[in-house]
Scaffold this active site. Structure first.
Site, PDB file in Angstrom:
ATOM      1  N   TYR A 124       0.429  -1.467   0.030  1.00  0.00           N
ATOM      2  CA  TYR A 124      -0.343   0.829  -0.051  1.00  0.00           C
ATOM      3  C   TYR A 124       0.727   1.044   0.367  1.00  0.00           C
ATOM      4  O   TYR A 124       1.598   1.366   1.104  1.00  0.00           O
ATOM      5  CB  TYR A 124      -1.042   0.437   1.314  1.00  0.00           C
ATOM      6  CG  TYR A 124      -2.273  -0.689   1.420  1.00  0.00           C
ATOM      7  CD1 TYR A 124      -3.034  -0.218   0.034  1.00  0.00           C
ATOM      8  CD2 TYR A 124      -2.139  -2.623   1.464  1.00  0.00           C
ATOM      9  CE1 TYR A 124      -4.387  -1.413   0.654  1.00  0.00           C
ATOM     10  CE2 TYR A 124      -2.832  -3.515   1.243  1.00  0.00           C
ATOM     11  CZ  TYR A 124      -4.080  -2.723   0.894  1.00  0.00           C
ATOM     12  OH  TYR A 124      -5.363  -3.553   0.645  1.00  0.00           O
ATOM     13  N   HIS A 174     -18.085  -1.866   3.141  1.00  0.00           N
ATOM     14  CA  HIS A 174     -16.526  -2.238   3.365  1.00  0.00           C
ATOM     15  C   HIS A 174     -16.645  -3.320   5.276  1.00  0.00           C
ATOM     16  O   HIS A 174     -17.987  -2.829   5.366  1.00  0.00           O
ATOM     17  CB  HIS A 174     -16.517  -0.130   4.017  1.00  0.00           C
ATOM     18  CG  HIS A 174     -14.829  -0.803   4.425  1.00  0.00           C
ATOM     19  ND1 HIS A 174     -13.738  -1.177   4.028  1.00  0.00           N
ATOM     20  CD2 HIS A 174     -14.432  -0.788   6.498  1.00  0.00           C
ATOM     21  CE1 HIS A 174     -12.802  -1.410   4.973  1.00  0.00           C
ATOM     22  NE2 HIS A 174     -13.061  -1.207   6.085  1.00  0.00           N
TER      23      HIS A 174
END
Length: 585
Positions: A234, A416
């Site tokens: 990330y 999510h």
């Protein structure tokens, strides 16, 4: 078979089994044992405009899938480009990307002739020819870049061995045959090069709004990143709006992918930072690095989100997402997820997101509202559960207080959870009755999250309820999973994008903590192992010490199903509207 069509699937007019078998014999003879004469046809590849959606299937980009969706026909048309064809391939769908209990189209060669057929795999991964051929081969064409296969598949086929193509995430699987095989049954799926790709196959058929003449673009890209030689990275990059940048409306955005890295850039998000800080430090590096400044954690307001296979995102013509101007931070954080399973070294990347914006403000500011469960450890999932359900409520009392008389219009949604999430659904309830599904994903993956435009705008009126339900699997865990921000903790959230913007930013719930305390006392009454309920012991620690027998699991499920809830009905300033404890709807 959880991923296949069963008697509980959507109803469809099917002939009787015997009639279907007889009717399929002719088509089986034609479709299965027909030799495909893949001739070296010269000429251009099929037009890309015929297949607007495209995704690389494998990390090397040797397999490229394009498709279109026909809602009138209730079918998907696929175009599969095979850049380096050897002796065939498998392509198909399964519940979560497994090669067991999968629905497959198979192209194979015995070294002399090539064959194509619709197949399925059993629980042991053994391939079988399907008696009903529902992957319909439409053509095969050679071009300079490789072999194109064109085939069609209906959403619903009435075949119990077939995958039911639904809204939401689809786990596509592929396998490459590197040696000739004498028959379909001779293919050993455990011995072939294989993988999976997640996509949303059933894209909404949305009319693209007319874009204004004064539209400008801004690229938020990470400059010349050397992608780390590890499977998952990330990457965080801080960008800054110009000084004195006035209020604009974002009306569209799209990905900017460095050529050659299409298979490595998995998903990207642009976050706006909190306005209460005057400045944020520059940063360009891994998001989990110890060198990353802590202040970057205050950059959480999503402006744009893209995942592999997604196209450009358009706002409705009457609304735009505000950025710039007073009360808006100049600082943005770009986050890129690189997926590099083949551990390529030295690959340079400058990918990101291109924002399209206008100074001519549209009629409404768009807003983003959080639905679902509060981030709290009072909501927990026992270990060893295959499908544990938690539900969060945005109650009628909250919408009555916080929404304008004409209501709001939801046009997009981003679901999510963390790693244990398997299904997410939000429904709208009016007058105590479920009226509409806002967004649902029955094959949800936490590794594939994007803002999805809805097929139709959902009108939410004062007094309506929005109920978000998440299903979790903790079969690989030995202790309870509690709610929270950590990756091994859990969430259940639907970020809905709507207009006109209101003060309501968060409409979520959790079980009333007092009733959870009663649960722990009940556990102590009926079990030899005691859960310490003293104030100095945290709720997670109390959950970790529960002996997870059938009784304790069932009582916790009942508690979450029937106990009163604590309602969080919050303004953007984090001040609550005056709504607190409520009975469950």
């Amino acid at each position: 078979l959880p991923s296949m069509q069963t008697s509980g699937s959507k109803p469809c007019p099917c002939p009787s089994f015997k009639l279907r078998e007889v009717a399929s014999m002719y088509f089986t003879m034609i479709a299965v044992f027909l030799v495909i004469l893949v001739v070296a046809l010269q000429g251009s590849a099929p037009r890309g405009s015929d297949f607007p959606y495209k995704v690389p299937l494998d990390p090397q980009g040797l397999l490229e899938l394009s498709w279109n969706v026909s809602y009138p026909e209730q079918a998907v048309h696929f175009q599969l480009l095979i850049r380096d064809l050897q002796f065939g391939l498998l392509f198909g769908m399964s519940d979560r990307g497994e090669f067991e209990n999968a629905d497959l189209a198979v192209l194979w060669s015995d070294g002399h002739n090539s064959y194509f057929g619709d197949a399925w795999s059993d629980a042991k991964g053994q391939l079988h020819m399907d008696s009903q051929q529902d992957y319909q081969l439409l053509g095969a064409r050679r071009a300079p870049e490789g072999l194109y296969l064109l085939f069609r598949r209906a959403f619903s086929t009435c075949d119990p061995k077939d995958y039911l193509i639904e809204d939401g995430t689809v786990h596509l699987i592929y396998g490459i045959l590197e040696k000739p095989v004498q028959s379909l049954q001779a293919i050993n799926i455990s011995a072939i090069h294989r993988g999976l790709q997640r996509v949303q196959l059933l894209k909404p058929n949305i009319t693209i709004p007319e874009l204004p003449s004064d539209m400008k673009t801004m690229e938020i890209v990470a400059p010349d990143v050397v992608i780390p030689s590890q499977e998952t990275t990330y990457w965080c990059y801080m960008a800054e709006l110009p000084d004195g940048f006035p209020k604009h409306h974002i009306i569209m955005y799209e990905p900017v992918i460095t050529a050659g890295n299409e298979a490595l850039v998995h998903h990207m998000e642009v976050f706006q930072c909190a306005a209460e800080f005057d400045s944020f430090p520059h940063y360009n590096g891994p998001c989990n690095s110890k060198m990353k400044p802590d202040r970057l954690n205050y950059c959480r307001h999503v402006l744009a989100a893209w995942a592999m296979g997604a196209q450009a995102f358009y706002y409705p013509e009457e609304a735009g997402l505000a950025f710039g101007g007073p009360g808006s931070s100049r600082y943005l954080r770009l986050e890129i997820h690189y997926h590099n399973p083949l551990v390529f070294k030295g690959r340079h990347d400058s990918s990101g997101i291109r924002l399209y914006y206008t100074a001519t403000l549209r009629r409404y500011d768009a807003g983003i509202m959080e639905l679902g469960l509060v981030y709290t450890p009072v909501m927990a999932i026992p270990p060893g559960e295959d499908a544990f359900i938690l539900t969060g409520y945005c109650t009628d009392k909250c919408t009555q207080l916080a929404l304008p008389a004409a209501g709001i219009r939801i046009f997009a949604s981003q679901l999510h959870t963390h790693l244990a999430g398997r299904k997410v659904v939000t429904v709208l309830s009016r007058d105590g009755r479920e009226r509409q599904v806002v967004n649902a994903d029955g094959h949800y993956s936490p590794h594939f999250q994007e803002i999805r435009m809805l097929k139709e705008v959902v009108a939410v009126l004062p007094g309506d309820e929005l109920i978000t339900t998440c299903t979790y699997n903790t079969e690989d865990r030995s202790r309870a999973t509690v709610g929270g921000f950590g990756i091994l903790e859990e969430m259940c959230v639907n970020y809905v994008h709507y207009y006109p913007q209101t003060q309501l930013e968060l409409c979520k719930s959790a079980v009333d903590p007092g009733y959870l305390h009663r649960y722990f006392n009940l556990v102590n009454r009926f079990n030899d192992e005691e859960v310490c309920t003293c104030p100095q012991v945290s709720i997670p620690q109390q959950f970790f010490s529960v002996p997870w027998n059938t009784f304790n699991r069932d009582v916790l499920k009942s508690l979450y199903g029937f106990a009163p809830i604590s309602m969080h009905c919050n303004k953007s300033s984090a001040v609550r509207f005056p709504v607190r404890i409520a009975s469950q709807p």
